[in-house]
Design an enzyme around this catalytic site. Structure first.
Site, mmCIF file in Angstrom:
data_model
loop_
_atom_site.group_PDB
_atom_site.id
_atom_site.type_symbol
_atom_site.label_atom_id
_atom_site.label_comp_id
_atom_site.label_asym_id
_atom_site.label_seq_id
_atom_site.Cartn_x
_atom_site.Cartn_y
_atom_site.Cartn_z
ATOM 1 N N HIS A 30 0.871 -1.183 0.000
ATOM 2 C CA HIS A 30 0.000 0.000 0.000
ATOM 3 C C HIS A 30 0.906 1.230 0.000
ATOM 4 O O HIS A 30 1.798 1.350 0.848
ATOM 5 C CB HIS A 30 -0.897 -0.053 1.238
ATOM 6 C CG HIS A 30 -1.816 1.102 1.397
ATOM 7 N ND1 HIS A 30 -3.053 1.161 0.792
ATOM 8 C CD2 HIS A 30 -1.698 2.261 2.102
ATOM 9 C CE1 HIS A 30 -3.654 2.290 1.128
ATOM 10 N NE2 HIS A 30 -2.848 2.982 1.917
ATOM 11 N N ASP A 32 1.137 5.312 -0.092
ATOM 12 C CA ASP A 32 0.401 6.553 0.165
ATOM 13 C C ASP A 32 1.001 7.747 -0.580
ATOM 14 O O ASP A 32 2.205 7.994 -0.492
ATOM 15 C CB ASP A 32 0.428 6.866 1.663
ATOM 16 C CG ASP A 32 -0.447 5.916 2.465
ATOM 17 O OD1 ASP A 32 -1.584 5.641 2.031
ATOM 18 O OD2 ASP A 32 0.002 5.451 3.528
ATOM 19 N N HIS A 63 -2.595 4.875 -3.008
ATOM 20 C CA HIS A 63 -3.700 5.546 -2.289
ATOM 21 C C HIS A 63 -3.496 7.046 -2.441
ATOM 22 O O HIS A 63 -2.630 7.635 -1.800
ATOM 23 C CB HIS A 63 -3.642 5.097 -0.819
ATOM 24 C CG HIS A 63 -4.680 5.716 0.055
ATOM 25 N ND1 HIS A 63 -4.613 5.671 1.438
ATOM 26 C CD2 HIS A 63 -5.825 6.400 -0.228
ATOM 27 C CE1 HIS A 63 -5.661 6.283 1.954
ATOM 28 N NE2 HIS A 63 -6.403 6.747 0.961
ATOM 29 N N GLY A 139 0.886 5.379 12.160
ATOM 30 C CA GLY A 139 1.021 5.338 13.619
ATOM 31 C C GLY A 139 -0.025 6.101 14.405
ATOM 32 O O GLY A 139 0.176 6.380 15.580
ATOM 33 N N ASP A 163 -7.953 1.136 6.433
ATOM 34 C CA ASP A 163 -6.615 1.723 6.437
ATOM 35 C C ASP A 163 -6.461 2.675 7.614
ATOM 36 O O ASP A 163 -7.154 3.691 7.687
ATOM 37 C CB ASP A 163 -6.422 2.473 5.098
ATOM 38 C CG ASP A 163 -5.034 3.070 4.945
ATOM 39 O OD1 ASP A 163 -4.109 2.628 5.651
ATOM 40 O OD2 ASP A 163 -4.880 3.970 4.091
ATOM 41 N N GLY A 164 -5.564 2.333 8.528
ATOM 42 C CA GLY A 164 -5.231 3.232 9.625
ATOM 43 C C GLY A 164 -5.429 2.619 10.993
ATOM 44 O O GLY A 164 -6.534 2.212 11.345
HETATM 45 C C1 DX5 Z 1 -2.581 7.363 6.572
HETATM 46 C C2 DX5 Z 1 -2.261 6.348 5.517
HETATM 47 C C3 DX5 Z 1 -2.169 4.925 6.013
HETATM 48 C C4 DX5 Z 1 -1.094 4.724 7.062
HETATM 49 C C5 DX5 Z 1 -1.342 3.431 7.804
HETATM 50 O O1 DX5 Z 1 -2.625 8.623 5.981
HETATM 51 O O2 DX5 Z 1 -3.217 6.355 4.485
HETATM 52 O O3 DX5 Z 1 -1.969 4.035 4.928
HETATM 53 O O4 DX5 Z 1 0.181 4.696 6.501
HETATM 54 O O5 DX5 Z 1 -0.384 3.309 8.822
HETATM 55 P P1 DX5 Z 1 -0.757 2.703 10.263
HETATM 56 O O6 DX5 Z 1 -1.160 1.284 10.033
HETATM 57 O O7 DX5 Z 1 0.534 2.839 11.023
HETATM 58 O O8 DX5 Z 1 -1.875 3.537 10.813
HETATM 59 ZN ZN ZN Z 2 -3.210 4.738 3.000
#
Ligand code: DX5
Ligand code: ZN
Length: 200
Positions: A30, A32, A63, A139, A163-164
């Protein structure tokens, strides 16, 4: 079978090749992208996507957390799945552009956006991504109210991604086919085991 997408934003970019190796038992990478407008951060460019593609066999999900996704699609056309937000400008045209490139198209919802907002995109989108944190950073703390939307989206018949803030506890609170996780995987002493736990 639950699938896992390893969110590379949480990786150590000084050692990307090894970080990608840690994620090799995941189902997707994934990736970002942020423009410091839609989300308060600036992240991941096409140059990094090329570096990622060099060192993984996994399909890559880009994403797009950007205000004008249509301007970004050509730059990331080497991705396998491209996800745009319902809150972004011209989201429908962006989805059509992704489909024209013969890629899978995802539609994403911010934590506060009601589930029914995806309705108008369902004829084009292959998947729905529910954000369970505010776009911006890896995080962050999981938002329970956002997770509840996954249950409302299930009858819409599309693959559901979250996601998140996903970890072995929060994954129990969502009804999803694909779990995106950053810190839980990349900050783990044993990323392979972390991925296996998410798939349990
Ligand atoms: C947040 C991102 C996520 C994030 C997820 O803006 O879209 O993809 O990197 O990371 P964790 O799992 O650490 O919340
Ligand atoms: Zn994401």
């Amino acid at each position: 079978m639950i699938k896992v997408a390893a969110s590379i934003l949480a990786a150590d970019f000084s050692n990307l090749k090894d970080e990608l190796r840690k994620a090799e038992s995941a189902d997707f990478i994934h990736f970002d992208v942020m423009d410091n407008r839609f989300a308060p951060n600036l992240a991941l460019s096409p140059v990094i996507l090329e570096a990622v593609k060099k060192h993984t066999r996994l399909p890559v999900n880009v994403h797009l957390m950007v205000a004008d996704p249509i301007e970004y699609i050509d730059m990331f056309k080497n991705a396998d799945i491209i996800t745009v937000h319902v809150e972004a400008n011209d989201a429908e045209d962006a989805l059509m552009k992704i489909k024209k490139l013969k890629k899978k198209a995802g539609i994403a919802l911010n934590p506060e956006t009601p589930a029914e907002k995806v309705q108008q995109f369902l004829s084009i989108a292959d998947s729905i991504l529910v954000m369970t944190v505010h776009p911006g950073f890896a995080g962050q703390k999981f938002i329970m109210q956002a997770a509840e939307k996954t249950k409302l989206l299930r009858p819409m018949g599309r693959e559901i991604w979250v996601d998140g803030g996903i970890n072995e506890q929060t994954k129990e609170l969502v009804d999803a086919d694909v779990l995106c996780a950053g810190e839980f995987i990349f900050s783990s002493k044993n990323p392979g085991e972390a991925i296996a736990k998410l798939k349990e």
